[in-house]
Design a protein around this motif. Structure first.
Motif, PDB file in Angstrom:
ATOM      1  N   VAL A 140       0.988  -1.209   0.056  1.00 46.29           N
ATOM      2  CA  VAL A 140      -0.115  -0.337   0.406  1.00 46.29           C
ATOM      3  C   VAL A 140       0.687   1.184   0.044  1.00 46.29           C
ATOM      4  CG1 VAL A 140      -2.362   1.011   1.515  1.00 46.29           C
ATOM      5  CG2 VAL A 140      -1.984  -1.321   1.123  1.00 46.29           C
ATOM      6  N   TYR A 141       1.605   0.795   0.842  1.00 48.40           N
ATOM      7  CA  TYR A 141       3.288   2.217   0.627  1.00 48.40           C
ATOM      8  C   TYR A 141       3.286   3.108  -1.045  1.00 48.40           C
ATOM      9  CZ  TYR A 141       6.568   5.261   2.569  1.00 48.40           C
ATOM     10  OH  TYR A 141       7.451   6.293   2.767  1.00 48.40           O
ATOM     11  N   THR A 142       3.597   1.627  -1.478  1.00 44.04           N
ATOM     12  CA  THR A 142       4.300   2.057  -2.383  1.00 44.04           C
ATOM     13  C   THR A 142       3.283   2.498  -3.630  1.00 44.04           C
ATOM     14  OG1 THR A 142       5.809   0.949  -4.354  1.00 44.04           O
ATOM     15  CG2 THR A 142       4.165  -0.230  -3.745  1.00 44.04           C
ATOM     16  N   VAL A 143       1.683   2.233  -3.461  1.00 42.03           N
ATOM     17  CA  VAL A 143       0.450   2.811  -4.205  1.00 42.03           C
ATOM     18  C   VAL A 143       0.644   3.802  -4.068  1.00 42.03           C
ATOM     19  CG1 VAL A 143      -1.735   2.078  -4.861  1.00 42.03           C
ATOM     20  CG2 VAL A 143       0.200   0.415  -4.972  1.00 42.03           C
ATOM     21  N   GLN A 144       0.306   4.006  -2.719  1.00 40.57           N
ATOM     22  CA  GLN A 144       0.037   5.526  -2.397  1.00 40.57           C
ATOM     23  C   GLN A 144       1.232   6.519  -3.135  1.00 40.57           C
ATOM     24  OE1 GLN A 144      -0.485   5.717   1.842  1.00 40.57           O
ATOM     25  NE2 GLN A 144      -2.567   5.038   1.640  1.00 40.57           N
ATOM     26  N   LYS A 145       2.827   6.285  -2.590  1.00 42.65           N
ATOM     27  CA  LYS A 145       3.339   7.014  -2.722  1.00 42.65           C
ATOM     28  C   LYS A 145       3.660   7.237  -4.473  1.00 42.65           C
ATOM     29  CE  LYS A 145       5.310   7.962   1.098  1.00 42.65           C
ATOM     30  NZ  LYS A 145       4.576   9.835   1.535  1.00 42.65           N
ATOM     31  N   HIS A 146       3.562   6.351  -5.263  1.00 42.71           N
ATOM     32  CA  HIS A 146       4.211   6.950  -6.813  1.00 42.71           C
ATOM     33  C   HIS A 146       2.543   7.211  -6.871  1.00 42.71           C
ATOM     34  CE1 HIS A 146       7.592   5.303  -6.879  1.00 42.71           C
ATOM     35  NE2 HIS A 146       7.504   4.165  -6.592  1.00 42.71           N
ATOM     36  N   GLY A 147       1.128   7.292  -6.367  1.00 43.76           N
ATOM     37  CA  GLY A 147      -0.009   7.641  -6.775  1.00 43.76           C
ATOM     38  C   GLY A 147       0.003   7.963  -7.946  1.00 43.76           C
TER      39      GLY A 147
ATOM     40  N   LEU B 193      10.082  -1.204  -2.466  1.00 44.12           N
ATOM     41  CA  LEU B 193       9.992   0.686  -1.953  1.00 44.12           C
ATOM     42  C   LEU B 193      11.510   0.820  -2.695  1.00 44.12           C
ATOM     43  CD1 LEU B 193       9.205  -0.735   1.685  1.00 44.12           C
ATOM     44  CD2 LEU B 193       7.999   0.392   0.678  1.00 44.12           C
ATOM     45  N   HIS B 194      11.797  -0.043  -4.441  1.00 44.93           N
ATOM     46  CA  HIS B 194      13.448   0.218  -4.651  1.00 44.93           C
ATOM     47  C   HIS B 194      13.191   1.898  -4.862  1.00 44.93           C
ATOM     48  CE1 HIS B 194      11.735  -1.256  -8.177  1.00 44.93           C
ATOM     49  NE2 HIS B 194      12.770  -0.472  -8.471  1.00 44.93           N
ATOM     50  N   ASP B 195      11.630   1.977  -5.751  1.00 42.54           N
ATOM     51  CA  ASP B 195      12.465   3.911  -6.358  1.00 42.54           C
ATOM     52  C   ASP B 195      11.151   4.728  -5.095  1.00 42.54           C
ATOM     53  OD1 ASP B 195      12.944   2.618  -8.692  1.00 42.54           O
ATOM     54  OD2 ASP B 195      11.187   2.148  -9.980  1.00 42.54           O
ATOM     55  N   THR B 196      10.197   4.306  -3.888  1.00 42.04           N
ATOM     56  CA  THR B 196      10.293   5.353  -3.745  1.00 42.04           C
ATOM     57  C   THR B 196      11.091   6.028  -3.124  1.00 42.04           C
ATOM     58  OG1 THR B 196      10.770   4.100  -1.341  1.00 42.04           O
ATOM     59  CG2 THR B 196       8.264   3.900  -2.641  1.00 42.04           C
ATOM     60  N   VAL B 197      12.855   5.981  -2.614  1.00 39.62           N
ATOM     61  CA  VAL B 197      12.553   7.286  -2.674  1.00 39.62           C
ATOM     62  C   VAL B 197      13.409   8.279  -3.245  1.00 39.62           C
ATOM     63  CG1 VAL B 197      15.468   7.720  -1.130  1.00 39.62           C
ATOM     64  CG2 VAL B 197      14.280   6.250   0.082  1.00 39.62           C
ATOM     65  N   GLU B 198      14.323   7.727  -4.314  1.00 41.85           N
ATOM     66  CA  GLU B 198      14.481   8.339  -5.810  1.00 41.85           C
ATOM     67  C   GLU B 198      12.874   9.263  -7.213  1.00 41.85           C
ATOM     68  OE1 GLU B 198      16.744   9.792  -9.030  1.00 41.85           O
ATOM     69  OE2 GLU B 198      16.990   8.146  -6.651  1.00 41.85           O
TER      70      GLU B 198
ATOM     71  N   ASP C 272       0.825   2.219 -18.447  1.00 45.14           N
ATOM     72  CA  ASP C 272       0.938   1.911 -16.901  1.00 45.14           C
ATOM     73  C   ASP C 272       1.048   2.676 -15.527  1.00 45.14           C
ATOM     74  OD1 ASP C 272      -0.260   0.033 -18.179  1.00 45.14           O
ATOM     75  OD2 ASP C 272       1.947  -0.954 -18.318  1.00 45.14           O
ATOM     76  N   PRO C 273       0.180   2.269 -15.111  1.00 46.56           N
ATOM     77  CA  PRO C 273       0.135   3.393 -13.316  1.00 46.56           C
ATOM     78  C   PRO C 273       2.520   2.964 -13.032  1.00 46.56           C
ATOM     79  CG  PRO C 273      -1.815   1.737 -13.306  1.00 46.56           C
ATOM     80  CD  PRO C 273      -0.785   1.631 -14.297  1.00 46.56           C
ATOM     81  N   TYR C 274       3.078   3.555 -12.057  1.00 42.59           N
ATOM     82  CA  TYR C 274       4.339   4.039 -12.518  1.00 42.59           C
ATOM     83  C   TYR C 274       4.787   2.217 -11.178  1.00 42.59           C
ATOM     84  CZ  TYR C 274       8.997   3.952 -11.462  1.00 42.59           C
ATOM     85  OH  TYR C 274      10.409   3.802 -11.268  1.00 42.59           O
ATOM     86  N   PHE C 275       3.280   2.271 -10.141  1.00 46.40           N
ATOM     87  CA  PHE C 275       3.377   1.462  -9.092  1.00 46.40           C
ATOM     88  C   PHE C 275       3.744   0.393  -9.630  1.00 46.40           C
ATOM     89  CE2 PHE C 275      -0.715   2.567  -8.997  1.00 46.40           C
ATOM     90  CZ  PHE C 275      -2.040   0.975  -9.185  1.00 46.40           C
TER      91      PHE C 275
END
Length: 746
Positions: free
Chosen positions: A81-88, A124-129, A96-99
């Motif tokens: 859920v965290y990656t879905v929310q962060k990449h929005g 989570l590997h792309d969330t910080v970037e 396609d959606p980024y997540f």
């Protein structure tokens, strides 16, 4: 249809109403072989088994729980859920959606049955970037171990925003260090790159596609091979090959399709015949075949300089047995039934590759002239061969497969030794390329080296100190030159000397990154010491000009003013001409240069390529080289490099010094050229010559009357000129003057 899901963590989830697809189907892998049993992650866009829908949240959790019942389901849900929310609302080039990308990477990790920390890292590997999330956020929500892994993967991801060489080198340096601490960083990054390669065709910019493909071919595919993930390696190579050599890719894949249509099931027929031959000998085995990998065929065509029609071993077969004994029995049966090709047998079971790969390889002549390659291994070997270290990762039992990643220590040594971006990339690529040979010490220890490796490479592979002290070598009992290429199975004995040291000319024949890095590191250290020795002499001369006694306290204060760490740094800076006499005096005794004239600026814009950074040099007085001349350096122990024109007569007479290949730097100007000018002995001729110099904007440094022979006077003139063309124009102008009888450059 998507419905919201709440779990006990307080994060909202997403679930699709459609039933889960079975992703564990067997099918052709990226190279065309029907891998049995296969891992479902290896699907390219050309593969009919690729999913049409993204892996759902509950599917991902179920996949992890299927091989790790103790996995923290709530933590996995929270990460999804965290990656879905962060990449929005971010989108990929495909629309396609980024997540969907991190979710697919996580799916690849579950195919390899990796631990939950690795799965969460993949999510989570792309969330910080790419989002506003920070490593501190990751640490707070998912713990320090996941934060460390995400940080390691992020470091290499940042190469997309840096200049080409600097970008690749600096982040590769950070990545290798992170990878050495935890190999899971590499596993996630390889899956990340594989999924990106599968969707590379959506990127519109062809240059960007080629850059990513080249990076994949040069760095990621060899790294996948080095950890034994051949399935990943082959698919990366295939997809990169399609971008880098589209015409060759289309031609070879077209010819392979044509062969398949003409054969009418010949691959299956040969596989069945092999299986029957083994069954008659009482050996139970699974057999399947394929055409060779298109990139493998293309590389073989390039290496052998042959056409597609001249490649005889297009087909390859795998035999999977129940135990090791049956692999050797199967080999014997096949060699009895079909003639084998001499020189094409390799036993990687008794001598595994450094990445743990184990198999028997042989080539047979089927029918009248058809060559087929056969690989024989056990079921467990096959699983580990295709997915390497990832196939038997077991963190919970503490079973870290460090024995198979000794090459990582070599990479870290290279990282420490490399001075700039180009060096690091060169050495790293040398360290991870694939083609290997086996060589032995006299006591039987086995070392794997790249093809073309020499005894010097072997010595550095055994130990850095042994390489540094090598003075000779015996290969299979015979004294041989250190530059001799080694062959498979050679027994190498290194002869060492107590006072020996690495030679600069070794760089002309060593092929391993470890050897090149060690040699360059030693040469730099030696040259630094020589420059510091020169600096010490110059320092003593500078101190003599100061009307005060200079002690340790004054030197310590000078170091602080000059922002240098220690006395050695000061001596090196003086010897390398990084500090002027005036700057050193002022640092030692502030105000001591108040009454001194300003230093001349002549020659300060000269720069030379080919010197070790910081190495001092001087332009030879015998030939007075100027920018535009071909130049060479002479390096003597305890002195700087003396720069000569390549046709200098002093060089022709022979000199006792090391030669260094040099070239002028881009900003070089202001060198001193020497001219011999013969003037008529009459009034005004000297003024006319001076006028020629002035009109051509040449500054006279020195003028000397060397010969008086009525009716001529001969002068030697030192001129500050921009380059060779400038000096040539001045000589031509002198020759055109009525006051000048002769003019030549000395």
């Amino acid at each position: 249809m998507i419905e919201s899901v709440l779990d006990n963590t307080g994060f909202g989830g997403f679930r699709t109403a459609e039933p889960a697809n079975d992703r564990d189907d067997a099918g052709p892998d990226s190279s065309g072989i029907c891998a049995q049993p296969r891992l479902s992650s290896c699907r390219s866009r050309n593969n009919p088994h690729i999913r049409d829908t993204m892996l759902r949240q509950y599917e991902l959790v179920e996949r992890v729980k299927s091989y790790d019942p103790d996995a923290d389901e709530a933590l996995l849900n929270r990460a999804y859920v965290y990656t879905v929310q962060k990449h929005g609302a971010q989108k990929r080039a495909s629309g396609d959606p980024y997540f969907s990308h991190p979710v697919e990477v996580a799916g690849l990790m579950t195919d390899l049955k990796l631990d939950q920390e690795t799965i969460i890292t993949a999510l989570l590997h792309d969330t910080v970037e790419d989002t506003l999330a920070t490593i501190d956020d990751i640490r707070a929500n998912f713990g320090p171990e996941v934060a460390r892994l995400v940080d390691g993967v992020t470091k290499l991801s940042k190469i997309e925003q840096m200049p080409e060489n600097e970008r690749a080198a600096e982040n590769l340096r950070k990545f290798l260090l992170a990878m050495s601490e935890d190999l899971r960083v590499l596993l996630v990054k390889l899956a990340d790159r594989l999924h990106n390669m599968r969707t590379l065709h959506f990127i519109r910019n062809p240059e960007k596609r080629r850059r990513i493909a080249r990076e994949t071919m040069d760095i990621y595919a060899p790294l996948a091979e080095r950890v034994g993930m051949y399935e990943y390696m082959r698919e990366m190579q295939l997809l990169a090959f399609e971008q880098l050599e589209p015409e060759a890719y289309a031609t070879i894949t077209g010819r392979l399709a044509q062969i398949r249509s003409q054969e009418g099931g010949q691959v299956d027929a040969i596989a069945l015949e092999i299986k029957h031959a083994l069954a008659e000998a009482g050996i139970q085995a699974e057999v399947w075949g394929r055409e060779k990998h298109p990139y493998s065929i293309w590389r073989k065509m390039a290496e052998r300089h042959v056409s597609f029609e001249q490649i005889t071993d297009i087909m390859a077969f795998r035999v999977v047995t129940e135990n090791v004994e049956d692999t050797y029995r199967a080999l014997g049966v096949l060699h009895q039934v079909w003639q084998f090709v001499p020189g094409r047998f390799k036993d990687y079971i008794s001598t595994p590759k450094t990445n743990g790969y184990r198999s028997l390889h042989t080539s047979l002549i089927y029918g009248k002239s058809m060559r087929v390659e056969v690989q024989i291994r056990t079921r467990e070997m096959h699983r580990r061969n295709e997915f390497g270290l990832a196939a038997h990762w077991a963190y919970k039992q503490g079973d870290r497969p460090d024995g198979q990643v000794g090459w990582l220590r070599d990479l870290i040594e290279i990282v420490d030794a490399s001075q700039d971006a180009e060096e690091l990339l060169e050495h790293t690529k040398l360290a991870i390329y694939q083609d290997r040979i086996f060589a032995f010490t006299p006591k039987g220890a086995l070392f794997q080296l790249p093809k073309g490796a020499t005894p010097v490479d072997f010595a550095f592979a055994v130990h850095t100190d042994l390489g540094a002290q090598a003075v000779g070598a015996k290969i299979n009992g015979r004294h041989m030159p250190l530059r001799t290429p080694l062959n498979n199975g050679d027994v190498v004995e290194i002869i060492k000397g107590a006072t020996a040291e690495p030679q600069l000319n070794w760089l002309g024949f060593v092929v391993t990154g470890k050897a090149r890095a060690a040699i360059r590191r030693f040469v730099r250290a030696k040259e630094r010491a020589e420059v510091a020795t020169i600096g010490r002499k110059l320092f003593d001369e500078i101190v003599e000009q100061i009307p005060a006694k200079i002690g340790k306290k004054a030197i310590a204060a000078a170091l602080e003013r000059l922002e240098l760490d220690d006395e050695d740094d000061l001596m090196h800076a003086i010897g390398a001409a990084k500090l002027s006499d005036r700057e050193v005096m002022e640092a030692l005794v502030p105000g001591s240069t108040a009454d001194m004239p300003e230093e001349p600026t002549q020659g300060k814009a000269i720069s030379i390529k080919g010197l070790t950074p910081g190495m001092g040099f001087s332009l030879a007085n015998c030939c007075h080289p100027v920018p535009g001349d071909r130049i060479v350096g002479l390096r003597r122990k305890g002195e700087g490099v003396e720069v000569h024109a390549i046709d200098c007569l002093q060089l022709a007479n022979g000199v006792d010094a090391d030669w260094v290949d040099l070239s002028w730097g881009e900003r070089s100007q202001g060198a001193v050229g020497r001219i011999r000018s013969v003037l008529y002995n009459r009034t005004g001729t000297l003024a006319e010559m001076a006028g020629v110099f002035a009109r051509n904007h040449a500054n006279v440094i020195n003028l000397e009357l060397v010969e008086r022979d009525d009716p001529f006077h001969t002068y030697e003139v030192d001129l500050e000129v921009q380059d060779l063309a400038h000096l040539t124009r001045i000589v031509s102008a002198l020759r055109a003057s009525d006051s000048v009888a002769e003019a030549d450059r000395i």
